[in-house]
Scaffold this motif. Structure first.
Motif, PDB file in Angstrom:
ATOM      1  N   VAL A   1      64.006  -6.421  63.217  1.00  0.00           N
ATOM      2  CA  VAL A   1      63.180  -5.393  62.602  1.00  0.00           C
ATOM      3  C   VAL A   1      63.653  -5.186  61.173  1.00  0.00           C
ATOM      4  O   VAL A   1      64.851  -5.164  60.910  1.00  0.00           O
ATOM      5  N   SER A   2      62.712  -5.005  60.279  1.00  0.00           N
ATOM      6  CA  SER A   2      63.048  -4.768  58.886  1.00  0.00           C
ATOM      7  C   SER A   2      63.876  -3.495  58.759  1.00  0.00           C
ATOM      8  O   SER A   2      63.657  -2.514  59.461  1.00  0.00           O
ATOM      9  N   ALA A   3      64.840  -3.497  57.829  1.00  0.00           N
ATOM     10  CA  ALA A   3      65.747  -2.364  57.650  1.00  0.00           C
ATOM     11  C   ALA A   3      65.182  -1.322  56.691  1.00  0.00           C
ATOM     12  O   ALA A   3      65.889  -0.398  56.323  1.00  0.00           O
ATOM     13  N   HIS A   4      63.936  -1.439  56.300  1.00  0.00           N
ATOM     14  CA  HIS A   4      63.365  -0.476  55.362  1.00  0.00           C
ATOM     15  C   HIS A   4      62.051   0.084  55.889  1.00  0.00           C
ATOM     16  O   HIS A   4      61.421  -0.502  56.757  1.00  0.00           O
ATOM     17  N   ARG A   5      61.686   1.190  55.346  1.00  0.00           N
ATOM     18  CA  ARG A   5      60.403   1.810  55.677  1.00  0.00           C
ATOM     19  C   ARG A   5      59.400   1.398  54.601  1.00  0.00           C
ATOM     20  O   ARG A   5      59.729   1.320  53.432  1.00  0.00           O
ATOM     21  N   HIS A   6      58.160   1.147  55.007  1.00  0.00           N
ATOM     22  CA  HIS A   6      57.126   0.830  54.025  1.00  0.00           C
ATOM     23  C   HIS A   6      56.805   2.067  53.193  1.00  0.00           C
ATOM     24  O   HIS A   6      56.726   3.167  53.712  1.00  0.00           O
TER      25      HIS A   6
ATOM     26  N   HIS B   1      49.519  -8.481  55.637  1.00  0.00           N
ATOM     27  CA  HIS B   1      50.472  -7.807  54.764  1.00  0.00           C
ATOM     28  C   HIS B   1      51.857  -8.374  55.025  1.00  0.00           C
ATOM     29  O   HIS B   1      52.152  -8.839  56.121  1.00  0.00           O
ATOM     30  N   ASP B   2      52.698  -8.316  54.030  1.00  0.00           N
ATOM     31  CA  ASP B   2      54.076  -8.761  54.146  1.00  0.00           C
ATOM     32  C   ASP B   2      54.893  -7.643  54.781  1.00  0.00           C
ATOM     33  O   ASP B   2      55.203  -6.640  54.130  1.00  0.00           O
ATOM     34  N   ALA B   3      55.210  -7.792  56.047  1.00  0.00           N
ATOM     35  CA  ALA B   3      55.926  -6.754  56.793  1.00  0.00           C
ATOM     36  C   ALA B   3      57.327  -6.498  56.244  1.00  0.00           C
ATOM     37  O   ALA B   3      57.888  -5.421  56.458  1.00  0.00           O
ATOM     38  N   ASP B   4      57.893  -7.461  55.512  1.00  0.00           N
ATOM     39  CA  ASP B   4      59.232  -7.292  54.949  1.00  0.00           C
ATOM     40  C   ASP B   4      59.221  -6.702  53.536  1.00  0.00           C
ATOM     41  O   ASP B   4      60.276  -6.423  52.977  1.00  0.00           O
ATOM     42  N   ASP B   5      58.043  -6.531  52.973  1.00  0.00           N
ATOM     43  CA  ASP B   5      57.920  -5.962  51.628  1.00  0.00           C
ATOM     44  C   ASP B   5      57.769  -4.446  51.750  1.00  0.00           C
ATOM     45  O   ASP B   5      56.855  -3.968  52.423  1.00  0.00           O
TER      46      ASP B   5
END
Length: 185
Positions: free
Chosen positions: A6-11, A119-123
């Motif tokens: 899971v990405s470590a940031h919030r969109h 969309h780029d889920a990691d961006d």
């Protein structure tokens, strides 16, 4: 199957820019399509041949003998090419922020979706990622199947009802949705 990473940031959606997306026409043309032409071409009162003619008037390349049924959604007609003698079924959605190219004698069945964007889920800005969709001649995308961005469907392919296609499919192949008993595994 899910990926446990899971990405470590919030969109931060307020910072979305859409920087990699070009509509391909000016605001006026986009507005006329969205407000006037698109609702007309989707109407059950408009015959299939007239829908094709209207799409052509807005820049789509539609081959002879192609039937576009009612309820079909085309995001931007100027980014659409459809070959000869094709059928696009009721409620199909051609979400073509990038190009969609469909060969000859192709059937896109009811409520099928061809989607050229994600969309780029990691961006953190959730920017758009685009990729064209190509469907080879003689293929059939069955009811409620979904073909995602950047995918090329070969010639004479069957994509079964409700199947999800995320990668290229070679000629003469069948892609079927898993059976309920297979999903449980």
């Amino acid at each position: 199957m899910t990926d446990s990473t899971v990405s470590a940031h919030r969109h931060r959606l307020a910072e979305f820019t859409g920087r990699s997306y070009d509509k391909g026409r000016g605001r006026l043309m986009c507005a006329v399509w969205a407000l006037v032409a698109d609702p007309i071409q989707r109407s059950v009162l408009v015959p299939p041949w007239l829908r094709a003619r209207l799409l052509r008037a807005f820049g789509a390349r539609i081959g002879r003998g192609t039937l576009i049924r009612h309820g079909v959604r085309v995001h931007w007609p100027w980014k659409l090419t459809v070959g000869r003698d094709c059928w696009v079924g009721v409620g199909a959605y051609l979400l073509n922020l990038d190009r969609i190219t469909i060969g000859d004698d192709v059937c896109i069945s009811q409520q099928a979706m061809l989607c050229t964007a994600s969309h780029d889920a990691d961006d953190p800005h959730f920017e758009i990622e685009l990729g064209p969709v190509v469907v080879g001649s003689g293929s059939w995308i069955a009811a409620r199947a979904t073909v995602l961005r950047g995918v090329t469907i070969g010639e004479d392919v069957v994509v079964g009802a409700t199947a999800l296609v995320v990668g290229d499919v070679p000629d003469h192949t069948r892609v079927l949705a898993p059976r309920p008993e297979e999903r449980a595994r």
